[in-house]
Design a protein around this motif. Structure first.
Motif, PDB file in Angstrom:
ATOM      1  N   HIS A  58      -0.943   7.094 -10.070  1.00 39.12           N
ATOM      2  CA  HIS A  58       0.386   6.633  -9.665  1.00 39.12           C
ATOM      3  C   HIS A  58       0.225   5.319  -8.891  1.00 39.12           C
ATOM      4  O   HIS A  58      -0.653   5.224  -8.034  1.00 39.12           O
ATOM      5  CB  HIS A  58       1.056   7.693  -8.787  1.00 39.12           C
ATOM      6  CG  HIS A  58       2.517   7.436  -8.606  1.00 39.12           C
ATOM      7  ND1 HIS A  58       2.987   6.416  -7.818  1.00 39.12           N
ATOM      8  CD2 HIS A  58       3.601   8.039  -9.128  1.00 39.12           C
ATOM      9  CE1 HIS A  58       4.309   6.418  -7.858  1.00 39.12           C
ATOM     10  NE2 HIS A  58       4.708   7.399  -8.644  1.00 39.12           N
TER      11      HIS A  58
ATOM     12  N   ASN B 150      11.355   9.155 -14.613  1.00 36.64           N
ATOM     13  CA  ASN B 150      10.587  10.055 -13.755  1.00 36.64           C
ATOM     14  C   ASN B 150      10.729  11.503 -14.200  1.00 36.64           C
ATOM     15  O   ASN B 150      11.672  11.849 -14.919  1.00 36.64           O
ATOM     16  CB  ASN B 150      11.107   9.963 -12.313  1.00 36.64           C
ATOM     17  CG  ASN B 150      10.721   8.657 -11.638  1.00 36.64           C
ATOM     18  OD1 ASN B 150       9.546   8.345 -11.498  1.00 36.64           O
ATOM     19  ND2 ASN B 150      11.715   7.892 -11.229  1.00 36.64           N
TER      20      ASN B 150
ATOM     21  N   GLU C 230      14.810   3.837  -4.616  1.00 44.46           N
ATOM     22  CA  GLU C 230      15.348   4.258  -5.909  1.00 44.46           C
ATOM     23  C   GLU C 230      16.611   5.083  -5.709  1.00 44.46           C
ATOM     24  O   GLU C 230      17.600   4.913  -6.424  1.00 44.46           O
ATOM     25  CB  GLU C 230      14.288   5.071  -6.676  1.00 44.46           C
ATOM     26  CG  GLU C 230      13.086   4.247  -7.144  1.00 44.46           C
ATOM     27  CD  GLU C 230      12.072   3.925  -6.049  1.00 44.46           C
ATOM     28  OE1 GLU C 230      12.082   4.628  -5.012  1.00 44.46           O
ATOM     29  OE2 GLU C 230      11.270   2.973  -6.222  1.00 44.46           O
TER      30      GLU C 230
ATOM     31  N   GLY D 275       7.079   8.368 -14.179  1.00 43.33           N
ATOM     32  CA  GLY D 275       6.610   8.562 -12.808  1.00 43.33           C
ATOM     33  C   GLY D 275       6.935   9.955 -12.312  1.00 43.33           C
ATOM     34  O   GLY D 275       7.156  10.883 -13.100  1.00 43.33           O
ATOM     35  N   GLU D 276       6.994  10.087 -10.990  1.00 48.30           N
ATOM     36  CA  GLU D 276       7.134  11.413 -10.383  1.00 48.30           C
ATOM     37  C   GLU D 276       8.584  11.709 -10.008  1.00 48.30           C
ATOM     38  O   GLU D 276       9.214  12.592 -10.590  1.00 48.30           O
ATOM     39  CB  GLU D 276       6.221  11.428  -9.152  1.00 48.30           C
ATOM     40  CG  GLU D 276       6.235  12.687  -8.347  1.00 48.30           C
ATOM     41  CD  GLU D 276       5.241  12.604  -7.191  1.00 48.30           C
ATOM     42  OE1 GLU D 276       4.116  12.091  -7.400  1.00 48.30           O
ATOM     43  OE2 GLU D 276       5.589  13.042  -6.082  1.00 48.30           O
ATOM     44  N   ALA D 277       9.105  10.971  -9.050  1.00 46.83           N
ATOM     45  CA  ALA D 277      10.457  11.225  -8.551  1.00 46.83           C
ATOM     46  C   ALA D 277      10.923   9.973  -7.813  1.00 46.83           C
ATOM     47  O   ALA D 277      10.101   9.188  -7.340  1.00 46.83           O
ATOM     48  CB  ALA D 277      10.458  12.415  -7.603  1.00 46.83           C
ATOM     49  N   PRO D 278      12.234   9.790  -7.677  1.00 47.25           N
ATOM     50  CA  PRO D 278      12.721   8.622  -6.939  1.00 47.25           C
ATOM     51  C   PRO D 278      12.265   8.658  -5.482  1.00 47.25           C
ATOM     52  O   PRO D 278      12.134   9.732  -4.891  1.00 47.25           O
ATOM     53  CB  PRO D 278      14.243   8.777  -7.007  1.00 47.25           C
ATOM     54  CG  PRO D 278      14.511   9.734  -8.122  1.00 47.25           C
ATOM     55  CD  PRO D 278      13.315  10.621  -8.202  1.00 47.25           C
ATOM     56  N   GLY D 279      12.018   7.493  -4.910  1.00 47.73           N
ATOM     57  CA  GLY D 279      11.796   7.359  -3.475  1.00 47.73           C
ATOM     58  C   GLY D 279      13.075   6.843  -2.824  1.00 47.73           C
ATOM     59  O   GLY D 279      14.146   6.879  -3.432  1.00 47.73           O
TER      60      GLY D 279
ATOM     61  N   PRO E 179      14.871   3.290 -11.247  1.00 43.74           N
ATOM     62  CA  PRO E 179      13.493   3.752 -11.055  1.00 43.74           C
ATOM     63  C   PRO E 179      12.562   2.613 -10.633  1.00 43.74           C
ATOM     64  O   PRO E 179      12.754   1.462 -11.040  1.00 43.74           O
ATOM     65  CB  PRO E 179      13.100   4.248 -12.444  1.00 43.74           C
ATOM     66  CG  PRO E 179      13.900   3.402 -13.385  1.00 43.74           C
ATOM     67  CD  PRO E 179      15.218   3.156 -12.676  1.00 43.74           C
ATOM     68  N   PHE E 180      11.570   2.954  -9.844  1.00 42.10           N
ATOM     69  CA  PHE E 180      10.475   2.028  -9.491  1.00 42.10           C
ATOM     70  C   PHE E 180      10.973   0.647  -9.050  1.00 42.10           C
ATOM     71  O   PHE E 180      10.644  -0.364  -9.662  1.00 42.10           O
ATOM     72  CB  PHE E 180       9.484   1.900 -10.662  1.00 42.10           C
ATOM     73  CG  PHE E 180       8.535   3.073 -10.763  1.00 42.10           C
ATOM     74  CD1 PHE E 180       7.435   3.167  -9.924  1.00 42.10           C
ATOM     75  CD2 PHE E 180       8.757   4.097 -11.685  1.00 42.10           C
ATOM     76  CE1 PHE E 180       6.561   4.250 -10.001  1.00 42.10           C
ATOM     77  CE2 PHE E 180       7.888   5.182 -11.765  1.00 42.10           C
ATOM     78  CZ  PHE E 180       6.788   5.252 -10.913  1.00 42.10           C
TER      79      PHE E 180
HETATM   80  N1  URA Z   1       7.654   6.679  -7.403  1.00 49.52           N
HETATM   81  C1  URA Z   1       7.977   7.305  -8.553  1.00 49.52           C
HETATM   82  O1  URA Z   1       7.268   8.179  -9.012  1.00 49.52           O
HETATM   83  N2  URA Z   1       9.085   6.949  -9.181  1.00 49.52           N
HETATM   84  C2  URA Z   1       9.899   5.991  -8.745  1.00 49.52           C
HETATM   85  O2  URA Z   1      10.898   5.724  -9.415  1.00 49.52           O
HETATM   86  C3  URA Z   1       9.538   5.338  -7.548  1.00 49.52           C
HETATM   87  C4  URA Z   1       8.423   5.695  -6.887  1.00 49.52           C
END
Ligand code: URA
Ligand code: SF4
Length: 212
Positions: free
Chosen positions: A168, A84, A51, A44-48, A57-58
């Motif tokens: 995404h 991520n 997370e 994925g991209e990055a923690p929200g 993650p996710f």
């Molecule tokens: N979106 C992401 O790209 N990664 C995560 O871990 C959560 C949301």
């Protein structure tokens, strides 16, 4: 050294990382989780926010959808590996910045090197760009490349790997069309896994986009 041990060593380094400005805002580093012996990696991209709070993650609403999609093809989260591009949450969930991606890059590369997946699913444009660049290929818009089974040689892997870019899951939450694309692309993933279609008939980027 076992894959568990190698990932654990790397995790210890990343938990202390201050290589980019994002360390100042984080509550937890989100390293990634799943089976070290899987053949399937999701990036994925990055923690929200969720997370960042949990260190996993996710696990927020996009994560719930991702988990459903994984389950829909007969897999469990524990059967795959999920991580991520960035391991720390950007403030207000803003987009990752180039210097942050660059600073964090060695960690994801090392994770991929340790796990040696057969199939990498990139979720969204940042992880797709990351992997295409690692293959020395020109980045393509996600709207164009999603759902395309690619076989790519990444700089830091000894063998070619199947890459399947997707939208995404966060983009699908309020967009039924994107959600349908994701569901379609997971069916394609299942085909790749079950029949290893992609392994037998690789579609390269060049073949796919330069057909005239
Ligand atoms: N979106 C992401 O790209 N990664 C995560 O871990 C959560 C949301
Ligand atoms: Fe380090 Fe990556 Fe976190 Fe930046 S985002 S501080 S490079 S772990």
């Amino acid at each position: 050294m076992s894959k568990e041990k190698q990932l654990e060593e790397l995790r210890r380094v990343v938990l202390e990382c201050r290589k980019c400005k994002l360390w100042q805002y984080r509550r937890n580093v989100v390293f990634g989780e799943g089976s070290p012996y899987t053949s399937i990696m999701f990036i994925g991209e990055a923690p929200g926010e969720k997370e960042d709070l949990s260190g996993r993650p996710f696990v927020g609403s996009a994560g719930k959808l991702l988990t459903q999609l994984i389950n829909s093809i007969g897999l469990r989260r524990e059967d795959v590996y999920i991580t991520n591009v960035l391991k720390c949450r950007p403030p207000e969930n803003r987009d990752p910045e180039p210097d942050e991606i660059e600073a964090c890059r060695p960690y994801l590369e090392k994770q991929i090197e340790i796990i040696q997946p057969e199939i990498i699913v990139t979720l969204g444009r940042y992880s797709t760009k990351f992997i295409l660049e690692a293959a020395g290929t020109t980045p393509q818009p996600i709207s164009r490349i999603r759902g395309t089974v690619l076989r790519l040689k990444l700089r830091f892997l000894p063998r070619e790997v199947i890459v399947l870019p997707m939208y995404h899951p966060a983009a699908a939450l309020y967009n039924p069309r994107v959600r349908r694309y994701l569901e379609e692309d997971f069916k394609k993933l299942r085909q790749c896994i079950e029949h290893r279609i992609a392994l037998k008939e690789p579609v390269t980027l060049d073949k796919f986009f330069n057909t005239t």
